[in-house]
Design a protein around this motif. Sequence first.
Motif: not given
Lengths: 259, 259
Positions: A92-94, A137-138, A153-154, A157-158, A160-162, A165, B157, B160
């Motif tokens: 998944d994206p994460r 992407i789920p 974008q998705v 975004y992941e 950058r988020m990860q 963190q 996203y 979900r």
Amino acid sequence: MLDNVRVVLVNTSHPGNIGGAARAMKNMGVSQLVLVDPRRFPDQQASARAAGADDILQNARVVATLEEALADCVLVLGTSARDRRIPWPVVDPREAADKVLDQLAELPDCQVALVFGREDAGLTSEELQRCQFHVHIPSNPDFSSLNLGAAVQVLSYELRMQSLQRQGQPTSKQKVETANSQNEMPVTGDEMEQYFVHLQQVLVEIDFLDPQQPRHLMPRLRRLYGRMGINRMEMNILRGILTQTQKAIGMKSAGERRR
Amino acid sequence: MLDNVRVVLVNTSHPGNIGGAARAMKNMGVSQLVLVDPRRFPDQQASARAAGADDILQNARVVATLEEALADCVLVLGTSARDRRIPWPVVDPREAADKVLDQLAELPDCQVALVFGREDAGLTSEELQRCQFHVHIPSNPDFSSLNLGAAVQVLSYELRMQSLQRQGQPTSKQKVETANSQNEMPVTGDEMEQYFVHLQQVLVEIDFLDPQQPRHLMPRLRRLYGRMGINRMEMNILRGILTQTQKAIGMKSAGERRR
């Protein structure tokens, strides 16, 4: 951190989507864009949708084949909406972001690619076989195809988020400075107790609380205010309201006396 | 699970963005769209960008004010790109999704709103004060403004993702039982607004609030009470205190008159 991540768009039909992808990338701090045989580029629609991410478009590399786009990459992930006949590692994206960041942590100078397919048909089986991992992407199974810019974008975004963190940086803008200020410091248990004593006193004075029949009023108010996490400035306001309520009762009666 | 989540778009200028938001929502299984005073809707550009999410557009509710859009919502989160003078609880999209899902787990029939502002100017300070939480997408500080559809995509996203991850987890039976009683039901946005109107009135009557120099008193009290998650019984108590305060000022003066 994300300088070595490239977004590869394959055979994009609508230049607006290239612009949307560029904007999404820049929003998330990803800057390398590679376009494989785009239908129309450069194009005014791309610039319009980029909305200020023109530098990404200007620095975009246009190549003829996916091979060229991936030549120096050690890790390649490809987006895939559908099930494929040949089972492949799907993330998944994460998880995809974690794969990318793990790779870059291990080998900071390497190049990593995220590959996105055509608006109507995605990536071919052959193209997907060039990727170590497929990113899914789920999405809603009944309506699974994201807009190309939205998919970029998705994933961005992941990333950058990860990435934030891992660096121990806040992902929500925590107000460190303001929290340091005295006003934003939480009140102590003592101060809360003093508040409840004051509150009870005022509730009796306005005849809302009958000391002979208190029912569960004070415990209920304790529970309510207890869960607020009140800071000093807020406590000053709450105490001020109580004091002013007492004055208002007194002032009113003093005014009446003068008449 | 996400049926009770509504996406609220305020004063959208470009109908294409409404379509992009609808597509992003449907991709992620979010279906309720509310449009507050959109510049152009319905519009062909909205339908084109929706790319098959026409049902979302057809069922979209168009209202004149944000108040109408939020009237029955127990939890409201608003997207915010900028720093505000008054610090507010800020969450990232993942934390936002958790807040929403926590609320829906506790009270499956309640309504929750995610509010998105204008393309150029976002939400006003006043609109942001209607929200218990501000959602900040952790974007590049030098290029922080996401396309409206992209912002809806990121939040949908995360909803979900977090929702899928939670599936299979036991729900807290204890919470469901208590939430079933009327007293423990959270109050709606309307009831909170009525409370703030009443509170403001009393603060003026006791001379704590000067309408000519309001400073930031009401926003601060909104922030404080907004994060409490007040239930019906507690609201009855809070309103009762206000009413009794007004009576105490009046009764006292009546009592003084009798002397």
